[in-house]
Design a protein around this motif. Structure first.
Motif, PDB file in Angstrom:
ATOM      1  N   VAL A 124       0.968  -1.219  -0.047  1.00  0.00           N
ATOM      2  CA  VAL A 124      -0.132  -0.211   0.102  1.00  0.00           C
ATOM      3  C   VAL A 124       1.018   1.263  -0.035  1.00  0.00           C
ATOM      4  CG1 VAL A 124      -1.829   1.172   1.402  1.00  0.00           C
ATOM      5  CG2 VAL A 124      -1.833  -1.111   1.227  1.00  0.00           C
ATOM      6  N   GLU A 125       0.365   2.025  -0.927  1.00  0.00           N
ATOM      7  CA  GLU A 125       1.414   3.328  -1.023  1.00  0.00           C
ATOM      8  C   GLU A 125       0.589   4.569  -0.847  1.00  0.00           C
ATOM      9  OE1 GLU A 125       4.644   2.579  -4.608  1.00  0.00           O
ATOM     10  OE2 GLU A 125       2.810   2.035  -5.004  1.00  0.00           O
ATOM     11  N   SER A 126       1.280   5.545  -0.384  1.00  0.00           N
ATOM     12  CA  SER A 126       0.573   6.801  -0.119  1.00  0.00           C
ATOM     13  C   SER A 126       0.879   7.882  -1.206  1.00  0.00           C
ATOM     14  CB  SER A 126       0.740   7.381   1.364  1.00  0.00           C
ATOM     15  OG  SER A 126       2.253   7.617   1.535  1.00  0.00           O
ATOM     16  N   PHE A 127       0.421   9.148  -1.427  1.00  0.00           N
ATOM     17  CA  PHE A 127       0.602  10.004  -2.318  1.00  0.00           C
ATOM     18  C   PHE A 127      -0.036  11.335  -1.878  1.00  0.00           C
ATOM     19  CE2 PHE A 127      -2.999   7.691  -4.230  1.00  0.00           C
ATOM     20  CZ  PHE A 127      -3.634   8.834  -4.389  1.00  0.00           C
ATOM     21  N   LYS A 128       0.618  12.450  -2.032  1.00  0.00           N
ATOM     22  CA  LYS A 128      -0.013  13.731  -1.629  1.00  0.00           C
ATOM     23  C   LYS A 128      -1.070  14.071  -3.042  1.00  0.00           C
ATOM     24  CE  LYS A 128       4.142  15.330   0.999  1.00  0.00           C
ATOM     25  NZ  LYS A 128       4.809  16.259   1.230  1.00  0.00           N
ATOM     26  N   GLU A 129      -1.954  14.795  -2.429  1.00  0.00           N
ATOM     27  CA  GLU A 129      -2.976  15.465  -3.316  1.00  0.00           C
ATOM     28  C   GLU A 129      -3.949  16.303  -2.686  1.00  0.00           C
ATOM     29  OE1 GLU A 129      -6.159  12.904  -4.135  1.00  0.00           O
ATOM     30  OE2 GLU A 129      -5.941  11.883  -2.366  1.00  0.00           O
ATOM     31  N   ASN A 130      -4.552  17.100  -3.623  1.00  0.00           N
ATOM     32  CA  ASN A 130      -5.531  18.190  -3.161  1.00  0.00           C
ATOM     33  C   ASN A 130      -6.809  17.903  -3.608  1.00  0.00           C
ATOM     34  OD1 ASN A 130      -2.724  19.430  -4.055  1.00  0.00           O
ATOM     35  ND2 ASN A 130      -3.314  20.493  -2.223  1.00  0.00           N
ATOM     36  N   ILE A 178      -3.677  12.959   1.804  1.00  0.00           N
ATOM     37  CA  ILE A 178      -2.972  11.986   1.607  1.00  0.00           C
ATOM     38  C   ILE A 178      -3.818  10.784   1.170  1.00  0.00           C
ATOM     39  CG2 ILE A 178      -1.440   9.994   2.432  1.00  0.00           C
ATOM     40  CD1 ILE A 178      -0.300  12.848   2.536  1.00  0.00           C
ATOM     41  N   GLY A 179      -3.470  10.394  -0.139  1.00  0.00           N
ATOM     42  CA  GLY A 179      -4.356   9.314  -0.840  1.00  0.00           C
ATOM     43  C   GLY A 179      -3.581   8.041  -0.704  1.00  0.00           C
ATOM     44  N   HIS A 180      -4.116   6.806  -1.177  1.00  0.00           N
ATOM     45  CA  HIS A 180      -3.633   5.503  -1.021  1.00  0.00           C
ATOM     46  C   HIS A 180      -3.986   4.545  -2.349  1.00  0.00           C
ATOM     47  CE1 HIS A 180      -3.276   6.894   3.367  1.00  0.00           C
ATOM     48  NE2 HIS A 180      -2.213   6.099   3.345  1.00  0.00           N
ATOM     49  N   ASN A 181      -2.950   3.835  -2.484  1.00  0.00           N
ATOM     50  CA  ASN A 181      -3.005   2.860  -3.514  1.00  0.00           C
ATOM     51  C   ASN A 181      -2.604   1.417  -3.081  1.00  0.00           C
ATOM     52  OD1 ASN A 181      -3.631   4.664  -5.739  1.00  0.00           O
ATOM     53  ND2 ASN A 181      -1.516   4.979  -6.137  1.00  0.00           N
ATOM     54  N   ALA A 182      -3.360   0.636  -3.544  1.00  0.00           N
ATOM     55  CA  ALA A 182      -2.977  -0.860  -3.073  1.00  0.00           C
ATOM     56  C   ALA A 182      -2.686  -1.704  -4.299  1.00  0.00           C
ATOM     57  CB  ALA A 182      -4.321  -1.548  -2.302  1.00  0.00           C
ATOM     58  N   THR A 183      -1.751  -2.542  -4.127  1.00  0.00           N
ATOM     59  CA  THR A 183      -1.167  -3.203  -5.231  1.00  0.00           C
ATOM     60  C   THR A 183      -0.748  -4.614  -4.809  1.00  0.00           C
ATOM     61  OG1 THR A 183      -0.211  -1.332  -6.305  1.00  0.00           O
ATOM     62  CG2 THR A 183       0.594  -3.476  -7.282  1.00  0.00           C
ATOM     63  N   GLY A 184      -1.032  -5.763  -5.779  1.00  0.00           N
ATOM     64  CA  GLY A 184      -0.535  -7.051  -5.684  1.00  0.00           C
ATOM     65  C   GLY A 184      -0.186  -7.871  -6.802  1.00  0.00           C
ATOM     66  N   PHE A 185       0.857  -8.447  -6.864  1.00  0.00           N
ATOM     67  CA  PHE A 185       1.415  -9.111  -8.031  1.00  0.00           C
ATOM     68  C   PHE A 185       1.437 -10.460  -7.627  1.00  0.00           C
ATOM     69  CE2 PHE A 185       2.744  -4.898  -9.188  1.00  0.00           C
ATOM     70  CZ  PHE A 185       2.389  -4.770 -10.764  1.00  0.00           C
ATOM     71  N   LYS A 186       0.835 -11.534  -8.241  1.00  0.00           N
ATOM     72  CA  LYS A 186       1.016 -13.023  -8.388  1.00  0.00           C
ATOM     73  C   LYS A 186       1.838 -13.569  -9.302  1.00  0.00           C
ATOM     74  CE  LYS A 186      -1.714 -17.332  -7.158  1.00  0.00           C
ATOM     75  NZ  LYS A 186      -0.697 -18.169  -7.657  1.00  0.00           N
ATOM     76  N   LYS A 187       2.994 -14.217  -9.111  1.00  0.00           N
ATOM     77  CA  LYS A 187       3.901 -14.537 -10.185  1.00  0.00           C
ATOM     78  C   LYS A 187       3.592 -15.876 -10.520  1.00  0.00           C
ATOM     79  CE  LYS A 187       8.189 -12.303  -8.374  1.00  0.00           C
ATOM     80  NZ  LYS A 187       8.287 -11.730  -9.482  1.00  0.00           N
ATOM     81  N   PRO A 188       3.915 -16.276 -11.769  1.00  0.00           N
ATOM     82  CA  PRO A 188       3.449 -17.584 -12.272  1.00  0.00           C
ATOM     83  C   PRO A 188       4.512 -18.597 -11.772  1.00  0.00           C
ATOM     84  CG  PRO A 188       4.755 -16.104 -13.989  1.00  0.00           C
ATOM     85  CD  PRO A 188       4.437 -15.239 -12.619  1.00  0.00           C
ATOM     86  N   THR A 189       4.347 -19.826 -12.161  1.00  0.00           N
ATOM     87  CA  THR A 189       5.153 -20.834 -11.621  1.00  0.00           C
ATOM     88  C   THR A 189       6.457 -20.924 -12.244  1.00  0.00           C
ATOM     89  OG1 THR A 189       4.156 -22.451 -13.264  1.00  0.00           O
ATOM     90  CG2 THR A 189       3.241 -22.542 -11.113  1.00  0.00           C
ATOM     91  N   GLY A 190       6.548 -20.351 -13.522  1.00  0.00           N
ATOM     92  CA  GLY A 190       7.828 -20.369 -14.188  1.00  0.00           C
ATOM     93  C   GLY A 190       8.308 -18.920 -14.612  1.00  0.00           C
TER      94      GLY A 190
END
Length: 405
Positions: free
Chosen positions: A59-65, A124-136
């Motif tokens: 989860v990342e934050s960023f500044k905004e108005n 302060i706003g927020h983003n959420a990110t997830g990555f799932k790797k493959p088997t290879g």
């Protein structure tokens, strides 16, 4: 990879989405851009992505108005009122005020620039990110995107429906251009004396409409945002859920889910995410599908242009989703996010040079729930969610099998 088993679970996926969206709407704080509720939704999504097997979650934050996105209205309307007053004494000032007001409107809303952001409180706003790797080895990457924030209510639309809201906005714009036109004519000496006075007084009819725009949005009432846009957030999450339930692991395709906050404040989250991660996405072919308001099955659309029609998105990504719909005999339109139609997060990704498209299922004759208190879990459309889920899984399958790369 054959993902027909996952596609066949579309009804289960839709019910999972409804249950999760209902939980967020009922248990969390409201999710205005840059709010605690937006952060809570991102943290909850991050934990869900971990539970579904994502290897890298953050989860990342960023500044905004955020209030600047609608706050420009106060500035533009004030310019219109000053232009009306100036017309009778110094018409050149009237022209200047209208030019400033419409310029702010065009830059802040038409192009989503940060023209007047610094005039409004920083949050302060927020983003959420997830990555799932493959088997290879990772040979390609697909990202499913939605925005977890919800909009401030539009009271005029709630009270007078889309048609009344549209007429109100149109009259305000007509009034601005009317004042501009008669001011130019008066300055040029084309109209003088009583005619100039009469044409100026005609503009009084626009003043109540301009004043009404001061109340176009209600900063104190945040809608639930069940459709706009928790539906978009949960397409990708549901895909990971059903893949896990079926025990399916992809061999060479990495799956990502990005929840980009503060879309309702001018794509601020997706802009921040793109700035932070665009260079990381160049290692393998990466396709991004941005979903926004997946509600009306008959309006399912791939948008080939975004941000009020000003941004061209990736044709291959767009075609892939459209062709996936054709494979499943799902009705789908090709279209654009038109002028005055706003934007989806795909515009920010495309502006950053990423390969993206926007998927919507919402009529341009905006339904009653849109940006009003009626956007609750009770307004969700299970069939539409199931249909869009199926098309998205088919697009994943085709992409995994080498389509459009």
């Amino acid at each position: 990879m054959d993902l027909s088993k996952v596609i066949n679970k579309k009804d289960d996926a839709a019910q999972y989405m409804i249950d999760e969206i209902t939980h967020i709407c009922k248990e969390f704080e409201t999710r205005a851009p840059g709010s605690k509720g937006e952060e809570q939704a991102c943290e909850y999504a991050a934990q869900t992505l971990r539970d579904l097997g994502c290897d890298r979650v953050f989860v990342e934050s960023f500044k905004e108005n955020p209030n600047a996105f609608f706050g420009w209205i106060y500035l533009t309307i004030s310019c219109c009122l000053l232009a009306f007053a100036s017309y009778f004494f110094i018409p050149v000032l009237s022209i200047i005020f209208i030019a400033i007001g419409l310029g702010i409107c065009f830059l802040q809303f038409g192009l989503y620039k940060k023209t007047v952001d610094k005039l409004f409180k920083e949050k302060i706003g927020h983003n959420a990110t997830g990555f799932k790797k493959p088997t290879g080895e990772v040979k390609r990457r697909i990202i499913f995107n939605g925005h977890p924030d919800a909009c401030w209510e539009w009271p005029f639309k709630y009270k007078f429906t889309y048609l009344g809201f549209d007429i109100h906005m149109a009259v305000c714009f007509v009034g601005a251009f009317y004042i501009l036109a008669v001011s130019i004519l008066k300055l040029a000496g084309v109209i003088t004396g009583s005619l100039a006075l009469t044409l100026g007084l005609v503009a009084i009819v626009f003043i109540p409409f301009w004043f009404g725009l001061y109340f176009m949005w209600n900063e104190k009432r945040i809608v639930d945002g069940a459709n706009d846009n928790l539906t978009g957030c949960y397409i990708g999450i549901a895909i990971l859920k059903m893949l896990k339930d079926e025990g399916i692991e992809l061999e060479n395709t990495e799956i990502g889910v990005v929840l980009s906050g503060s879309e309702e404040a001018g794509l601020r989250g997706s802009k921040a995410w793109s700035e932070a991660h665009k260079d990381e996405m160049n290692d393998v072919p990466t396709f991004i599908f941005s979903y926004d308001t997946i509600t009306q099955s008959e309006e399912l659309m791939v948008n080939y242009r975004d941000l009020n029609g000003t941004v061209k998105v990736d044709k291959d990504v767009s075609d892939l989703f459209y062709e996936a719909c054709e494979e499943l005999n799902i009705p789908c339109k090709k279209g654009i996010v038109p002028p005055l139609g706003g934007a989806t997060d795909s515009a920010a990704f495309a502006q950053a040079g990423l390969r993206a498209t926007g998927i919507t299922a919402l009529s341009h004759a905006l339904p009653d729930f849109y940006h009003t208190r009626l956007d609750t879990p009770e307004a969700l459309n299970k069939d539409c969610l199931a249909t869009c889920f199926a098309a998205s899984v088919k697009a994943l399958e085709m992409f995994d099998n080498g389509a459009k790369q």
